[in-house]
Structure formats: structure tokens, C-alpha cells
Design a protein around this motif. Structure first.
Motif, mmCIF file in Angstrom:
data_model
loop_
_atom_site.group_PDB
_atom_site.id
_atom_site.type_symbol
_atom_site.label_atom_id
_atom_site.label_comp_id
_atom_site.label_asym_id
_atom_site.label_seq_id
_atom_site.Cartn_x
_atom_site.Cartn_y
_atom_site.Cartn_z
ATOM 1 N N GLY A 194 0.787 -1.233 0.000
ATOM 2 C CA GLY A 194 0.000 0.000 0.000
ATOM 3 C C GLY A 194 0.812 1.271 0.000
ATOM 4 N N GLN A 195 2.131 1.148 -0.081
ATOM 5 C CA GLN A 195 2.971 2.351 -0.135
ATOM 6 C C GLN A 195 2.804 3.080 -1.456
ATOM 7 N N PHE A 196 2.469 2.340 -2.520
ATOM 8 C CA PHE A 196 2.284 2.936 -3.842
ATOM 9 C C PHE A 196 0.914 2.540 -4.379
ATOM 10 N N ILE A 197 0.011 3.520 -4.420
ATOM 11 C CA ILE A 197 -1.314 3.360 -5.034
ATOM 12 C C ILE A 197 -1.355 4.332 -6.204
ATOM 13 N N GLN A 198 -1.187 3.811 -7.401
ATOM 14 C CA GLN A 198 -0.936 4.667 -8.558
ATOM 15 C C GLN A 198 -2.055 5.677 -8.794
ATOM 16 N N ALA A 199 -3.290 5.281 -8.583
ATOM 17 C CA ALA A 199 -4.418 6.182 -8.834
ATOM 18 C C ALA A 199 -4.426 7.380 -7.888
ATOM 19 N N ASN A 200 -3.692 7.298 -6.789
ATOM 20 C CA ASN A 200 -3.714 8.360 -5.784
ATOM 21 C C ASN A 200 -2.612 9.401 -5.960
ATOM 22 N N VAL A 201 -1.774 9.239 -6.969
ATOM 23 C CA VAL A 201 -0.654 10.158 -7.179
ATOM 24 C C VAL A 201 -1.042 11.222 -8.206
ATOM 25 N N ILE A 202 -0.841 12.481 -7.862
ATOM 26 C CA ILE A 202 -1.146 13.592 -8.772
ATOM 27 C C ILE A 202 0.018 14.577 -8.770
ATOM 28 N N PRO A 203 0.462 15.033 -9.945
ATOM 29 C CA PRO A 203 1.498 16.073 -9.984
ATOM 30 C C PRO A 203 0.875 17.436 -9.705
ATOM 31 N N LEU A 204 1.574 18.249 -8.926
ATOM 32 C CA LEU A 204 1.012 19.542 -8.528
ATOM 33 C C LEU A 204 1.919 20.710 -8.879
ATOM 34 N N GLY A 205 3.169 20.692 -8.384
ATOM 35 C CA GLY A 205 4.072 21.820 -8.589
ATOM 36 C C GLY A 205 5.099 21.527 -9.659
#
Length: 420
Positions: free
Chosen positions: A53-64
């Protein structure tokens, strides 16, 4: 590689208050992703991160987004569970259109405990000496069950050596309950980046925090212009209706002249732009008694004129992300902030959905860098993993304004009833 070209429309009056859309503008897509992936040490390490559960791809979003020389830097805040690294670098010339993010400076900084590494990086700002100032919110899972596990912190990294040179936790008296400390801009004037200040926006508690590097001092103040406009807190984007009441957010610095420079700023949920002399906010003894020094620039941007980030190039032209219009606008800061001087330089309702961050680099010639990330869709779990959702765009700030009202020109300021 995707290439975006602006629509060719001239002298169009619209309900948004913009009187024209600029002619063809050279804008391109550096990278695009359906979902974000990382450069793990091995395929086995990646699978293990997925399994635990350290990497959930759907939960990653680029911001800055930021750029220094041959690299771009991208933040991926830990807004949901499963974000293994919160700051990464990418080469400008990666062979893939969807390259894996390389945790920066290395994986160790993203696995550290006791608040010695990164927690959740929002945005970055690079000074002209090659130091990247990083705003780490210290908060995780903001879109799930928010937890403030570390104090919001400024972190400085020397990009020439890729070493962390300083950490400055923001004192607790300047971080209010429910603060959302989300954006920053660096004001470095000396050739060697002495006399450096960082301006930090608190979007939810409507304050501006100032950091002075010389003695590592912080101070904070509020002003009524930092608040959102109630009617602009209701958004509709591609059929999705949502409400955000974000205050002070976007900040950009004008040209340095006669010992001072302006700070332009706005709330995200607002259609108004304001300005204050940085000499006011750099003096903690003065700013509390300087209510009248914060000035409204001019016209409203209209009913869907919400702006996220903005930046001013070397020629004094401001570029800003119109998040409800899938667009980037411009304004020549030597001219009044009026509807006749604000134009759209880029617009695309597929590739520019929610332009979130915008930075202009220190290179010669300069380039602007934009992150588009469909943030409202991400917040409400509406991201389609089969579509390209996240992009890094680049824009030539000189070329996009040619033959438009934003093209810098010699003007007689005495013609305008406008003072800074």
C-alpha cells in the motif's frame, strides 16, 4: 509530442471580459501521463510497494513544477494514501512521453522518519543562484483523513550539488488551525542571492507568511484582500460542480526598479488582482499598519475568472492560469489591469484541463512551465486511467504575445490614471 496551437480569433468581445484571443502561439507538451509512476530501484521493489500500500498509482497527482537547466522538478503531494515520493526530477529530454518520476534528491529523503525528510511537498520556487526553496506542508491524506504529522517547513536545496543546505520549520504561532500553506515565491535581489525573502500563502486562513533568510525570521499578517469572493467559490468544470473557498494563493513578482518591486497576488476563488510593494511586507514593523498599501489593480476577470498560479517574465508580462476556462492568459504589467489589456494566449479543453501551477525559469531565453492535472476530478475520484490526465506544458513567453496587446512596447504611463 503534442503541440497546442491557440485558436485564431481577433477582436472578440466575450462575456468573460476578454476582448481578443491572441494569434497562433507556440506551446508544446513536454510530458503527459495517464497515471504517474516512479523509478523504483528494482521491479521487485515497485511490486512490494504496491503490495504493502505504499504505492497506489491512482492516488498520485502532480502539482508543482519548476525548471533548472536540463531538469524539471515535479511535486506529488501526499493528499491520499499510497504516494511513495513527494518530490521528483526529470530530464528535459527523456525518451518516453510518460517517463517515470525519479525521487529527488533520492529515495532516502522520502522514507525518513521524525520529520527529517519530506512529508508532502506542495510547490517549489528556484532563485537565480540555483537554490530550490521547497514548501513541505507536513500534512498527509488531506483528501481522506488529514493528519499534520510534521510542521510546515521551508527546505532549501542547492541544485548544483543536489544537497539540502537548510531547513526552516515555520513557527507554530504562524500556522493557524486548518491552515493550508500552499504556495510560495522567492524574492532574491542581490547577484549572490543575499537579502533573500520568501513569501508564503495560507489559502484557508487568509494570511501571508514572510521568511527572511538573513536571520531565519518569520512573520505573518492578514488583509481583507486575501479573502475569496463568495460567488467565485462556486465552480463548474466540464460538468462537475464543486465549491472551494480558497483565499490568497497566486503570487508573482514584478520588475525590480528604484529599490523596490511589486508583489502581485490574488485569491484562487476570486476574479480580482491586487498589488503591494514588497518594501511594505518585508518590514514586519510596517506591514501591520499598512492596510492602505494593498491596492486593487483594476477590472474583474469575470464570472469564471478564477486563477491559480501566475508569473512575470523578464519583459514584465504576467502569465496566469485560468482554471475554469482551460486557458492561460497574459497581461503587460506596464498597462492598466483592464479587460482590454487581458487576453488568452492558450486554450484547449482537452489538454489544458485545470492548469494548476505555472513557473517561468531563469534560462536565456526564458520559458514558462505549466502543470495541468484535472485536480477537481482527482479530488472526487473521477480520473479515468485510460485517458491522459496529467501534463507538463511549455510556453515561449516572447512568441506567444507577439502582435497582441501583451507584447511589451514603449508607452507613456502619464496617459493612464494608474499608480503602483
Amino acid at each position: 509530442m503534442e503541440v497546442l496551437l491557440c485558436v485564431i480569433l481577433a477582436s472578440i468581445a466575450t462575456s468573460h471580459g476578454y476582448i481578443q484571443i491572441a494569434s497562433r502561439s507556440p506551446i508544446g507538451t513536454l510530458y503527459r501521463w495517464k497515471q504517474i509512476d516512479y523509478e523504483f530501484a528494482t521491479p521487485e521493489a515497485r511490486q512490494e510497494a504496491i503490495n504493502n500500500g505504499q504505492f497506489i498509482q491512482a492516488n498520485v497527482i502532480p502539482l508543482g513544477i519548476e525548471r533548472w537547466k536540463d531538469r524539471v522538478f515535479v511535486s506529488t503531494p501526499a493528499w491520499k494514501k499510497g504516494v511513495p515520493a513527494t518530490l521528483s526530477s526529470l530530464p528535459i529530454g527523456a525518451p518516453s512521453e510518460s517517463p517515470r518520476l525519479e525521487p529527488y534528491p533520492n529515495w532516502d529523503w522520502h522514507n525518513a522518519a521524525n520529520c527529517t525528510g519530506f512529508t508532502s511537498v506542495f510547490r517549489m520556487s528556484i532563485d537565480h543562484c540555483g537554490v530550490m526553496w521547497i514548501l513541505d506542508s507536513g500534512q498527509v491524506e488531506a483528501f481522506e483523513t488529514p493528519r499534520q504529522i510534521c510542521p510546515p517547513t521551508l527546505i532549501a536545496i542547492n541544485l548544483n550539488t543536489d544537497t539540502v543546505v537548510a531547513r526552516y520549520p515555520i513557527p507554530s504561532e504562524f500556522v493557524l488551525q486548518n491552515s493550508l500553506i500552499t504556495n510560495l515565491v522567492v524574492d532574491s535581489r542581490d547577484v549572490r542571492c543575499r537579502d533573500l525573502h520568501v513569501y508564503i500563502a495560507d489559502a484557508w486562513r487568509f494570511g501571508l507568511i514572510v521568511f527572511r533568510e538573513e536571520d531565519a525570521a518569520f512573520w505573518r499578517f492578514s488583509h481583507y484582500s486575501f479573502y475569496p469572493e463568495p460567488l467565485l467559490s462556486n465552480y463548474t468544470l466540464h460538468g462537475l460542480n464543486y465549491q472551494w473557498s480558497d483565499g490568497l494563493f497566486g503570487m508573482s513578482l514584478g520588475k525590480y526598479q528604484q529599490g523596490d518591486r511589486p508583489l502581485y497576488y490574488h485569491s484562487m476563488s476570486s476574479s480580482l488582482e491586487f498589488v503591494v510593494a514588497t518594501s511594505v511586507i518585508r518590514d514586519p514593523a510596517r506591514v501591520s499598519n499598512a492596510v492602505g498599501e494593498f491596492k486593487l489593480l483594476g477590472d474583474s476577470r469575470g464570472a469564471d475568472g478564477q486563477v491559480s498560479a501566475a508569473a512575470v517574465d523578464r519583459n514584465g508580462v504576467m502569465f496566469f492560469n485560468l482554471i475554469s476556462r482551460d486557458s492561460i492568459g497574459c497581461w503587460d504589467t506596464r498597462k492598466p489591469y483592464s479587460s482590454r489589456n487581458l487576453i488568452i494566449v492558450a486554450q484547449n479543453n482537452q489538454t489544458m484541463i485545470f492548469p494548476n501551477d505555472l513557473r517561468i525559469d531563469h534560462e536565456v531565453p526564458q520559458m514558462a512551465w505549466i502543470i495541468t492535472n484535472k485536480l477537481p476530478m482527482y479530488q472526487f475520484n473521477l480520473i479515468d486511467p485510460n485517458e491522459y490526465n496529467y501534463r507538463i506544458l511549455y510556453l515561449d513567453p516572447v512568441a506567444v504575445v507577439q502582435n497582441s496587446i501583451c507584447q511589451p512596447e514603449m508607452i507613456n504611463l502619464s496617459e493612464y490614471n494608474y499608480t503602483f
